[in-house]
Structures are given as structure tokens and as C-alpha cells.
Design a protein around this motif. Sequence first.
Motif, PDB file in Angstrom:
ATOM      1  N   MET A   1       0.844  -1.191   0.000  1.00 13.39           N
ATOM      2  CA  MET A   1       0.000   0.000   0.000  1.00 13.39           C
ATOM      3  C   MET A   1       0.883   1.245   0.000  1.00 13.39           C
ATOM      4  O   MET A   1       1.869   1.314   0.714  1.00 13.39           O
ATOM      5  N   VAL A   2       0.488   2.243  -0.819  1.00 12.96           N
ATOM      6  CA  VAL A   2       1.205   3.507  -0.894  1.00 12.96           C
ATOM      7  C   VAL A   2       0.247   4.613  -0.478  1.00 12.96           C
ATOM      8  O   VAL A   2      -0.878   4.688  -0.985  1.00 12.96           O
ATOM      9  N   VAL A   3       0.678   5.450   0.451  1.00 13.16           N
ATOM     10  CA  VAL A   3      -0.129   6.567   0.949  1.00 13.16           C
ATOM     11  C   VAL A   3       0.644   7.852   0.695  1.00 13.16           C
ATOM     12  O   VAL A   3       1.782   7.994   1.141  1.00 13.16           O
ATOM     13  N   CYS A   4       0.015   8.790  -0.025  1.00  9.01           N
ATOM     14  CA  CYS A   4       0.636  10.075  -0.332  1.00  9.01           C
ATOM     15  C   CYS A   4      -0.239  11.181   0.250  1.00  9.01           C
ATOM     16  O   CYS A   4      -1.444  11.229  -0.038  1.00  9.01           O
ATOM     17  N   GLY A   5       0.365  12.061   1.048  1.00 11.06           N
ATOM     18  CA  GLY A   5      -0.405  13.141   1.643  1.00 11.06           C
ATOM     19  C   GLY A   5       0.473  14.158   2.298  1.00 11.06           C
ATOM     20  O   GLY A   5       1.689  13.961   2.461  1.00 11.06           O
ATOM     21  N   ASP A   6      -0.162  15.272   2.690  1.00 13.04           N
ATOM     22  CA  ASP A   6       0.593  16.363   3.291  1.00 13.04           C
ATOM     23  C   ASP A   6      -0.020  16.841   4.607  1.00 13.04           C
ATOM     24  O   ASP A   6       0.280  17.943   5.064  1.00 13.04           O
ATOM     25  N   ASP A   7      -0.880  16.037   5.220  1.00 17.15           N
ATOM     26  CA  ASP A   7      -1.452  16.440   6.499  1.00 17.15           C
ATOM     27  C   ASP A   7      -1.643  15.211   7.378  1.00 17.15           C
ATOM     28  O   ASP A   7      -1.148  14.112   7.068  1.00 17.15           O
ATOM     29  N   VAL A  77       8.981   7.934   1.951  1.00 16.54           N
ATOM     30  CA  VAL A  77       9.566   8.636   0.816  1.00 16.54           C
ATOM     31  C   VAL A  77       9.283  10.108   1.006  1.00 16.54           C
ATOM     32  O   VAL A  77       8.131  10.510   1.206  1.00 16.54           O
ATOM     33  N   GLU A  78      10.324  10.918   0.948  1.00 21.34           N
ATOM     34  CA  GLU A  78      10.171  12.361   1.064  1.00 21.34           C
ATOM     35  C   GLU A  78      10.262  12.976  -0.312  1.00 21.34           C
ATOM     36  O   GLU A  78      11.246  12.783  -1.031  1.00 21.34           O
ATOM     37  N   ALA A  79       9.230  13.738  -0.679  1.00 17.76           N
ATOM     38  CA  ALA A  79       9.204  14.386  -1.984  1.00 17.76           C
ATOM     39  C   ALA A  79       8.270  15.571  -1.912  1.00 17.76           C
ATOM     40  O   ALA A  79       7.270  15.548  -1.191  1.00 17.76           O
ATOM     41  N   SER A  85       8.442  10.204 -11.114  1.00 16.10           N
ATOM     42  CA  SER A  85       9.634   9.607 -10.524  1.00 16.10           C
ATOM     43  C   SER A  85       9.416   9.263  -9.051  1.00 16.10           C
ATOM     44  O   SER A  85       9.905   8.241  -8.549  1.00 16.10           O
ATOM     45  N   VAL A  86       8.671  10.102  -8.342  1.00 16.43           N
ATOM     46  CA  VAL A  86       8.395   9.835  -6.932  1.00 16.43           C
ATOM     47  C   VAL A  86       7.494   8.621  -6.786  1.00 16.43           C
ATOM     48  O   VAL A  86       7.719   7.752  -5.928  1.00 16.43           O
ATOM     49  N   LEU A  87       6.447   8.520  -7.607  1.00 14.38           N
ATOM     50  CA  LEU A  87       5.552   7.363  -7.542  1.00 14.38           C
ATOM     51  C   LEU A  87       6.289   6.084  -7.897  1.00 14.38           C
ATOM     52  O   LEU A  87       6.037   5.023  -7.291  1.00 14.38           O
ATOM     53  N   ALA A  88       7.204   6.168  -8.862  1.00 17.82           N
ATOM     54  CA  ALA A  88       7.990   4.985  -9.197  1.00 17.82           C
ATOM     55  C   ALA A  88       8.906   4.591  -8.048  1.00 17.82           C
ATOM     56  O   ALA A  88       9.073   3.400  -7.743  1.00 17.82           O
ATOM     57  N   GLU A  89       9.509   5.575  -7.378  1.00 15.11           N
ATOM     58  CA  GLU A  89      10.365   5.292  -6.226  1.00 15.11           C
ATOM     59  C   GLU A  89       9.572   4.671  -5.086  1.00 15.11           C
ATOM     60  O   GLU A  89      10.069   3.813  -4.346  1.00 15.11           O
ATOM     61  N   ASN A 108      -4.039  15.661  -6.396  1.00 16.95           N
ATOM     62  CA  ASN A 108      -4.513  14.279  -6.332  1.00 16.95           C
ATOM     63  C   ASN A 108      -4.920  13.760  -7.701  1.00 16.95           C
ATOM     64  O   ASN A 108      -4.627  12.606  -8.048  1.00 16.95           O
ATOM     65  N   ILE A 109      -5.578  14.575  -8.506  1.00 20.30           N
ATOM     66  CA  ILE A 109      -6.022  14.126  -9.836  1.00 20.30           C
ATOM     67  C   ILE A 109      -4.825  13.876 -10.739  1.00 20.30           C
ATOM     68  O   ILE A 109      -4.752  12.860 -11.454  1.00 20.30           O
ATOM     69  N   ARG A 110      -3.860  14.804 -10.718  1.00 19.49           N
ATOM     70  CA  ARG A 110      -2.680  14.642 -11.573  1.00 19.49           C
ATOM     71  C   ARG A 110      -1.915  13.370 -11.200  1.00 19.49           C
ATOM     72  O   ARG A 110      -1.499  12.592 -12.080  1.00 19.49           O
ATOM     73  N   ALA A 111      -1.749  13.124  -9.905  1.00 18.04           N
ATOM     74  CA  ALA A 111      -1.035  11.915  -9.476  1.00 18.04           C
ATOM     75  C   ALA A 111      -1.822  10.654  -9.808  1.00 18.04           C
ATOM     76  O   ALA A 111      -1.234   9.612 -10.136  1.00 18.04           O
TER      77      ALA A 111
END
Length: 625
Positions: A1-7, A77-79, A85-89, A108-111
Motif C-alpha cells: 500500500m502507498v499513501v501520499c499526503g501532506d497532512d 519517501v520524502e518528496a 519519478s516519486v511514484l515509481a520510487e 490528487n487528480i494529476r497523481a
Amino acid sequence: MVVCGDDGLAHRLAAELRGVYGEQVTLVVPPSERGVLPPVVGRARATTAALIDRVSAAVNRGNGTATAEPVGNGHVVEAAEPVESVLAEAGVERAAALALVYDDDETNIRAALTARRLNPRLRLVLRLYNRRLGQHIEELLDQAAALAAGDGDGSGFDASTTVLSDADTAAPALAATAVAGTSKVVQTDGLLLRAVERTPRPGQVAQPGLATLALLSPDGAETGGEHGPELLPDAAAVRAATGRGSVVLEQVSYAGPELPPARGAVAFASLFSRRLRWSLAGMVGCVVALAVALWLVTGMHPLSAFYLTLLDLFAIDDPAIGASVGRQVLQLLSGLVGLLLLPVLLAAVLEALGTFRTASALRKPPRGLGGHVVLLGLGKIGTRVLTRLRELHIPVVCVESDPDARGLATARRLRVPVVLGDVTQEGVLEAAKIHRADALLAVTSADTTNLEAALYARSVRPDLRVVLRLYDDDFATAVYRTLRAAHPRASTRSRSVSHLAAPAFAGAMMGRQILGAIPVERRVLLFAAVDVGGYAQLEGKTVSEAFRAGAWRVLALDTGVSGGRREEPAAEEAYEDARPVAGAGLVWELPDNYVLRGSDRVVLAATRRGLAELLGRRPRERAGA
């Protein structure tokens, strides 16, 4: 599972996936998260802080590259941004699910579009505030996944896209906490189910509820292995479990008085206030007394006396010159009563007009109402909570200070009583009949307002169940502990939006069929809605044959999908023996001889390993799973 967020939602979601579902998680956060963590409480903060502290300090902030380091059961992962490139990492190409919970919809839509291209079989969960745009994005990404799956073998993969918002996810959890008083709840098809722990009592047989989900550890300790809880036991194990507590599934329903049904016409008594009705009654009494006095003084017919009294009352009759003194005195009194009647009639007309204008808009709390939920705030989340509570047929009285609040239209449509006023003002909560309520739900946008209302309600009803929506997780924890210490016998829950939204996001990452999860000591039970067709363990088998102790168990049949009817007499008779639940398309307590067909859709409880085996996924090797 991958979780991307800023809060804080990203941290809470990562902790939920690791702690409840036992998944391996990669957390993608901005570099600034390294210095200052968002307010996340308890296990979420401890876990994410430990992960971030062990990330390598070398981060290239200029060109958007990322730095990752494996830690325990996950990576960080810090980005700056979730670019390709970040999603691939982060390993999106190999991941089962990706959650994009940034505070910006465009990010969120772009990612999501990039991730769908990198991995067409990826489950996507997006946090979008624009619900209409979210529906179109969900259809677009699902269509892209379906086209990609058509090029190869897509069996065994769930490449669904789920768009959620904070309000849509936090509102059901708030409603469930107010009604059930516990976080161990599952919602399906308009029903609210909760898991209840029952301790054995000498000489008393425990009621199984809708189903027995687990037998607790013999010694009461939350340990795993041989002496841990026994999930989904069979009937023989339940009978043999003497002296052991159990976890049973129950439907949460309301047993108190219901709100009076809405009527098309306005009742005559509701046109005028109580004070005005008493004034009108006094004036009528004066007119009758004057008519009786005129009849006794003059000796005329009673109807003539009443008629002359009305003429004198409205100054229509001629002056009683030359008449007896008694007649003249009564005429003067009638004229005086007529002067007093004029403002009363004017007030009655104005009140009637105002009542007709607002009768279809807002209702007042009915007299004698009790056992209801007082809902403070009809904003974005309050409106969702109100809708959910009325779906559960829970009587609600709303309190709102803004006469133009967005939720007033919903309250008007649902015919829910509303008290307009500032909750911090004295008398507003009393008008909502807080002294006879079962629960208080404070979901305004101001933390101090919610806290003040909760404290005042506690002074009125020390045993009142209170649920507060607080923005900051640390503040919510401090409030909860203080209120619990001050009122140990009362139910108190203080929750932040991230805390309430994380379970729904985590369930969506596990797949669309996941309805929820209930922890049992150190293990967890998943609830899923599954189409029977294509599963050899279910299709063509009876309910008893499809049950596998410790793995999965069929709980209910969704009649809204399959219809739940059979051509064969035996199956028809078996279905009639089942127990339908009012207000839902689910049928519980199916007989053991009911045969599951391919077009059926069932709700089942399963362990993580059992559900992975049933759905054809590889179970993760994890201690205690």
C-alpha cells in the motif's frame, strides 16, 4: 500500500493500514514534514515519527527527487510533489493500492492519472472536495483500468477507483459513535452493526445476536497464538466455550419514541402561540359574560343579547341613550373589550401568517420528545450526519446559529425540528430538550463552541453521551481524557476529522467489497460484500457448506441484488425461514440449507488470511495475522 499526503490524514491512514489490516505501507510526505509533524495522536504519531526520523537526511528539494528508506513494516519517501519519478520510487508499479490524500484536488487528480498509467491494475483512493468532479474522475479512471485489463488477464485484481471526501467519511463515523457509543461498528445497506463483547455469567445463556464473531482469550489477555481469541467459531466451539467471553454482532436500532409524522396541513393549534391562545380564550370569556349579563339585565332573548353585545363590541350599535343604567354600563364595557380585542386579533393574524410561512420550512421540537440526538451545526459535515441519523430512523433536533446554513434545506426536507440560535446562549440547548436527549453531537466548525456546548450539556445531564468533532487530534485527546476523568460513568468521544476519515479510506484501499473492520483483541475481522459467482467455495453450496471456521462465514443475503427468490419450492421454503431486517435489503440468519447461487450477493465476515484465500489473493505472512 502507498499513501501520499501532506497532512495528518496521511499519517493516520498509514497507521490504520499497518495496525488494523497488517499491510506493508510506503508513506510519501513532503520534506517539510521532517521538521514539524501534523497533529496526529497515539499510535499514528509514534509510528510515523519513528519512520521519518530514520529517513536519510539527504533530500534533493530542488529537482523533486525523493529519498526512501525501509523501516519495519513500511517505507517513507520524502518528496515535494507526487510526480512520476516519486511514484515509481514509492513502488506504485508493484503496489496493490494507492491513496492520494493531499489537501489539493488538482494534485490528487494529476497523481492519479499518472499512477493509473504506471499500473493499470492499481486500486486508487482519492480525496477530493469537489464531489461532482470526483464522480467524473472515478468513471474515467475505472474505464482506463477496464481497457487495460482487456489487454491481458485481469483476474484476481481489483483495479477500482474510489473518490472520498472528509465530510462523506467522517459523518457516518460520527453518527455511529453517537448511536452505538463504540468505534467497533460496520455500516451496510442502511444498517448500523456493532460488535459487542459479552462476558459469561453463571447460569445465564448468552444471546448470540445476529452472529457470534469470536470467542475471547480464556485468560482475558490479549495474546495471540494458541491461547488467543478464536475467530468465527462453529456451533460446537461456541457450546464448548464455557467461561469464555464472546464477541457478537448486533444491529443498532432505536427503540424510543419516533418523531411525529409530517402532515400536509398545519394544525390549528400550531398557528398561534400558547400566550396568544390564552388571550383569545380570555376575550371569548369576556364576551360571553357580557352577553349573559345583558340577558339578565334586560330580559331579552339570549341570542338577541349576544347579538347586541357583538354590535357594541365592534362599535356598530347606536348609543344606548334613554336605556336603563345597566344597559348603558354593559355597552361601555363591551366597547372597552372591543378596544382590547383589536391588538389581539392583529397579533393572531400576524402569527398565523408567520406560521404558514415557516410551517413547511422549520419545525419546533414536539412536546414530550425524548431519547433523541441533539445535533449542533448544520454545515457540510452536520448535514451528512443528519441524513445518516434519519436513515437510521433516529429522532434528531438540530441547533444552528446561521439562518442561511446549507443544512437547513435538508432539515426542511426531512421535517426535522430545528432551533435557531447561538448554542452558547442560555436557553438554546434547553429549547432542544437536551435534558431528555440520549446524545449530543457537536459538529460545528469551531472547537471552542463544541467544547462549550459539551460542558454545558454535562452540567445539565452528567450521564449524557457526548460526541465532539475537534480539528486538532492532540486537543481531541486532551478533551477526551479530561471529560472521562470528570465523568467516568458517562460516554464521551472526541474525534478529529482525520481520525474519523482514516478507517473509510483504509477500507477503500482494501477494495470496494470491504465494508469495514472490527478489531478483536490483537486480531481483526473484515466484513465484505461479495458476489457469489466465480467463487468455488461459495457458488452452489449451502450456507453451512460455505462456512469455514476461522476463515469466513456468510452472514446475510443482499436481496436488493439477487432478489433472494428461487423457483425451486425447497429453496423458496428455506428463504422464507430467514430473518429479514426491516428497512434494508439484507436478510440475516439464513438457514443452513439455503443454496447460494451465482447471481447472489452476500455479506460475510472473514479473517485477513481467509478473505485473501477466498478472493484468490496471496495472504501476507505476518505473525499474529
